[in-house]
Design an enzyme around this catalytic site. Structure first.
Site, PDB file in Angstrom:
ATOM      1  CG  ASN A 211      -3.841  11.626  19.581  1.00  0.00           C
ATOM      2  OD1 ASN A 211      -3.151  12.627  19.599  1.00  0.00           O
ATOM      3  ND2 ASN A 211      -4.645  11.287  20.588  1.00  0.00           N
ATOM      4  CG  ASP A 280     -12.939   9.684  21.096  1.00  0.00           C
ATOM      5  OD1 ASP A 280     -13.193  10.481  22.017  1.00  0.00           O
ATOM      6  OD2 ASP A 280     -12.760  10.043  19.916  1.00  0.00           O
ATOM      7  CE  LYS A 290       7.417  -7.378  23.195  1.00  0.00           C
ATOM      8  NZ  LYS A 290       8.702  -7.718  22.629  1.00  0.00           N
ATOM      9  CG  PHE A 324      -9.493  22.655  20.340  1.00  0.00           C
ATOM     10  CD1 PHE A 324      -9.503  23.423  21.490  1.00  0.00           C
ATOM     11  CD2 PHE A 324      -8.658  23.032  19.297  1.00  0.00           C
ATOM     12  CE1 PHE A 324      -8.701  24.546  21.596  1.00  0.00           C
ATOM     13  CE2 PHE A 324      -7.847  24.149  19.393  1.00  0.00           C
ATOM     14  CZ  PHE A 324      -7.871  24.910  20.545  1.00  0.00           C
ATOM     15  CE  LYS A 338     -16.679  16.654  17.997  1.00  0.00           C
ATOM     16  NZ  LYS A 338     -15.515  16.452  17.196  1.00  0.00           N
ATOM     17  CE  LYS A 342     -17.675  16.750  23.064  1.00  0.00           C
ATOM     18  NZ  LYS A 342     -17.208  15.483  23.573  1.00  0.00           N
TER      19      LYS A 342
HETATM   20  O1  PMT Z   1      -1.329  19.187  19.766  1.00  0.00           O
HETATM   21  P1  PMT Z   1      -1.085  19.736  18.360  1.00  0.00           P
HETATM   22  O2  PMT Z   1      -0.100  18.875  17.599  1.00  0.00           O
HETATM   23  O3  PMT Z   1      -0.728  21.181  18.376  1.00  0.00           O
HETATM   24  O4  PMT Z   1      -2.449  19.593  17.529  1.00  0.00           O
HETATM   25  C1  PMT Z   1      -3.550  20.377  17.865  1.00  0.00           C
HETATM   26  C2  PMT Z   1      -4.854  19.569  17.851  1.00  0.00           C
HETATM   27  C3  PMT Z   1      -5.151  19.116  16.427  1.00  0.00           C
HETATM   28  C4  PMT Z   1      -4.736  18.346  18.769  1.00  0.00           C
HETATM   29  C5  PMT Z   1      -5.969  20.525  18.387  1.00  0.00           C
HETATM   30  O5  PMT Z   1      -6.054  21.650  17.557  1.00  0.00           O
HETATM   31  C6  PMT Z   1      -7.312  19.842  18.459  1.00  0.00           C
HETATM   32  O6  PMT Z   1      -8.069  19.796  17.519  1.00  0.00           O
HETATM   33  N1  PMT Z   1      -7.628  19.253  19.670  1.00  0.00           N
HETATM   34  C7  PMT Z   1      -8.812  18.417  19.890  1.00  0.00           C
HETATM   35  C8  PMT Z   1      -8.589  17.065  19.293  1.00  0.00           C
HETATM   36  C9  PMT Z   1      -9.769  16.145  19.534  1.00  0.00           C
HETATM   37  O7  PMT Z   1      -9.638  15.183  20.240  1.00  0.00           O
HETATM   38  O8  PMT Z   1     -10.891  16.512  18.969  1.00  0.00           O
HETATM   39  P2  PMT Z   1     -12.288  15.693  19.128  1.00  0.00           P
HETATM   40  O9  PMT Z   1     -13.157  16.296  18.089  1.00  0.00           O
HETATM   41  O10 PMT Z   1     -12.047  14.230  19.058  1.00  0.00           O
HETATM   42  O11 PMT Z   1     -12.793  16.027  20.586  1.00  0.00           O
HETATM   43  C10 PMT Z   1     -13.692  17.094  20.852  1.00  0.00           C
HETATM   44  C11 PMT Z   1     -13.404  17.739  22.185  1.00  0.00           C
HETATM   45  O12 PMT Z   1     -13.693  16.819  23.252  1.00  0.00           O
HETATM   46  C12 PMT Z   1     -11.960  18.167  22.366  1.00  0.00           C
HETATM   47  O13 PMT Z   1     -11.977  19.417  23.023  1.00  0.00           O
HETATM   48  C13 PMT Z   1     -11.372  17.084  23.265  1.00  0.00           C
HETATM   49  O14 PMT Z   1     -10.321  17.600  24.098  1.00  0.00           O
HETATM   50  C14 PMT Z   1     -12.584  16.677  24.101  1.00  0.00           C
HETATM   51  N2  PMT Z   1     -12.588  15.275  24.553  1.00  0.00           N
HETATM   52  C15 PMT Z   1     -12.473  14.259  23.643  1.00  0.00           C
HETATM   53  C16 PMT Z   1     -12.524  12.947  24.093  1.00  0.00           C
HETATM   54  C17 PMT Z   1     -12.683  12.693  25.474  1.00  0.00           C
HETATM   55  N3  PMT Z   1     -12.713  11.451  25.939  1.00  0.00           N
HETATM   56  N4  PMT Z   1     -12.811  13.708  26.336  1.00  0.00           N
HETATM   57  C18 PMT Z   1     -12.773  14.994  25.898  1.00  0.00           C
HETATM   58  O15 PMT Z   1     -12.902  15.933  26.690  1.00  0.00           O
END
Ligand code: PMT
Length: 412
Positions: A211, A280, A290, A324, A338, A342
């Site tokens: 991503n 995810d 490949k 986040f 969330k 979480k």
């Molecule tokens: O890195 P930059 O370019 O500065 O951009 C910043 C950002 C947009 C990446 C950052 O501000 C941000 O939003 N990070 C979280 C991105 C994300 O994956 O969001 P989510 O809503 O999909 O996930 C929710 C939370 O679960 C996040 O804290 C993530 O780290 C966590 N997660 C997600 C999937 C997973 N398998 N395990 C996790 O722990």
């Protein structure tokens, strides 16, 4: 750190010279910008001599033929980008009005619009001007947008009247500067684990799913926590950024590797901040060679990756947990979900479709959803400043009755 000191046209402009000297003594690099009116009160040479840097007086520097040169035409952007703090002392009613209304007809007002750095203003003016509804409205507007106001003091004013309008004491202005730059060591007892960047989920030796995360948000958090005295463990997916100074850096590639690294460090942390954009899903099979192109359509089966936050949340104890939320719609609703799902203390939600927010930018626009139901929307600001605000919120959450215990905080 670099401070841009804006000086505007008031009698108190002479005090800005003493302030420039004090800032220099405190180790700041000071770039002075003067408005036309300020130059009626103090000569630019005074500031140039004190700071050892040329004073910026015009939006357009002119060559001997009287034409504006290209370099100067974009200098406000260069200064905006390299400044860590914009400080305006004294701030007249005029500059406050320009800042509030977004007028940009000189270097200082243009710089104000162009910078994402924190802004501190110390107004000084006649008491009636200070109390005028127009000034009051401008002040409140600026405050609401995150500008720090160092209120003027009361006393005898240069205009001969008595009342509120005198420039604040230099000590109070310096304290506001230190506060705005977060030069405090309030994380010395914390071990902060931060995840940052994207993950890469390999399909074959040359292709992968990923991503647009650059890691900037997570690295800013790691750096801010380290500057505030924390021991920092940064678990990062692949990024182009150098590891911040003074942090334990653990590079990983996939969600699986990030999961393992976080589990291994979690017991030693007191705060965990999940800023990484973790995939995810990953390809269910990783091909050793490949994959070859064929004429047939290709379907790739994906399987879920481990939910890292959910896994560690079960062993949370009294650690502070920050997730986040990168959203494109229903920001508040999804963030609140969330927060509960979480078991987090704080969700930092960003609408990644908003101008200036989200992936691969130096700025962000976030709203903080705290476990005590407080919602704090923050305006557009640099990711460094947003990181500081997130840490400030953690300090507040730590002080709430049912979280911190001294033993947990000194873990690790
Ligand atoms: O890195 P930059 O370019 O500065 O951009 C910043 C950002 C947009 C990446 C950052 O501000 C941000 O939003 N990070 C979280 C991105 C994300 O994956 O969001 P989510 O809503 O999909 O996930 C929710 C939370 O679960 C996040 O804290 C993530 O780290 C966590 N997660 C997600 C999937 C997973 N398998 N395990 C996790 O722990």
């Amino acid at each position: 750190m670099r401070i841009t000191l804006g000086v505007t046209g008031g009698v108190a402009a002479y005090k800005a010279a003493e302030l420039a000297r004090r800032l220099q003594q405190d180790g700041f690099s000071v770039q002075v910008v003067m408005t036309r009116a300020a130059r009626e009160f103090v000569a630019p040479l005074t500031f140039a001599a004190l700071t050892g840097q040329n004073v910026i007086t015009d939006l357009f520097a002119r060559d001997t033929s009287g034409s504006a040169n290209l370099e100067s035409a974009v200098e406000h952007i260069a200064v905006a980008q390299r400044t860590d703090l914009l400080l305006v002392v004294p701030a007249t009613a005029d500059i406050l009005a320009k800042f509030a209304r977004g007028l940009a007809d000189d270097f200082l007002s243009t710089l104000f619009l162009a910078t994402a750095a924190p802004v501190v203003v110390a107004p000084a003016m006649n008491v009636n001007m200070w109390q005028h509804p127009a000034t009051r409205e401008n002040i409140e507007m600026l405050r609401a947008r995150g500008v720090r106001i160092v209120e003027p003091g009361e006393g005898y004013l240069a205009c001969g009247m008595t009342g509120q309008g005198r420039l604040a004491e230099l000590e109070d202005i310096l304290a506001a500067v230190r506060d705005a730059l977060h030069l405090k060591r309030d994380f010395e007892t914390e071990t902060v684990l931060v995840t940052a960047g994207p993950t890469c989920e390999d399909l074959d030796p040359v292709r992968y799913l990923t991503n647009r995360s650059s890691g900037k948000m997570g690295y800013a958090l790691a750096q801010a926590a380290a500057r505030r005295g924390a021991k920092v463990i940064l678990v990062s997916g692949p990024t182009a950024l150098p590891a911040p100074d003074g942090v334990q850096f653990i590079p990983v590639r996939s969600a699986e590797e990030m999961h393992k690294a976080v589990l291994a460090s979690f017991s030693s942390c007191t705060v965990a901040i999940f800023a990484a954009a973790v995939a995810d899903y990953r390809p269910a099979a990783r091909h050793a060679h490949k994959m070859k192109r064929t004429k047939a359509p290709l379907t790739i089966e994906l399987e879920p990756t481990p939910d890292i936050i959910a896994d560690v949340a079960r062993h949370k104890a009294d650690r502070l947990l920050v997730g986040f939320a990168a959203e494109t719609d229903h920001l508040a609703e999804n963030a609140r979900k969330k927060l509960a799902a979480k078991n987090a203390d704080l969700i930092v939600a960003n609408d990644v479709t908003a101008q200036g927010a989200g992936f691969d930018l130096d700025t962000n626009i976030v709203t903080l959803f705290s476990r005590d139901n407080r919602e704090t929307p923050l305006p557009l600001m640099s990711k460094s400043e947003a990181a500081q605000r997130i840490l400030d919120e953690l300090v507040r959450l730590r002080s709430l009755p049912h979280t911190a215990s001294a033993s947990r905080r000194s873990a690790g």
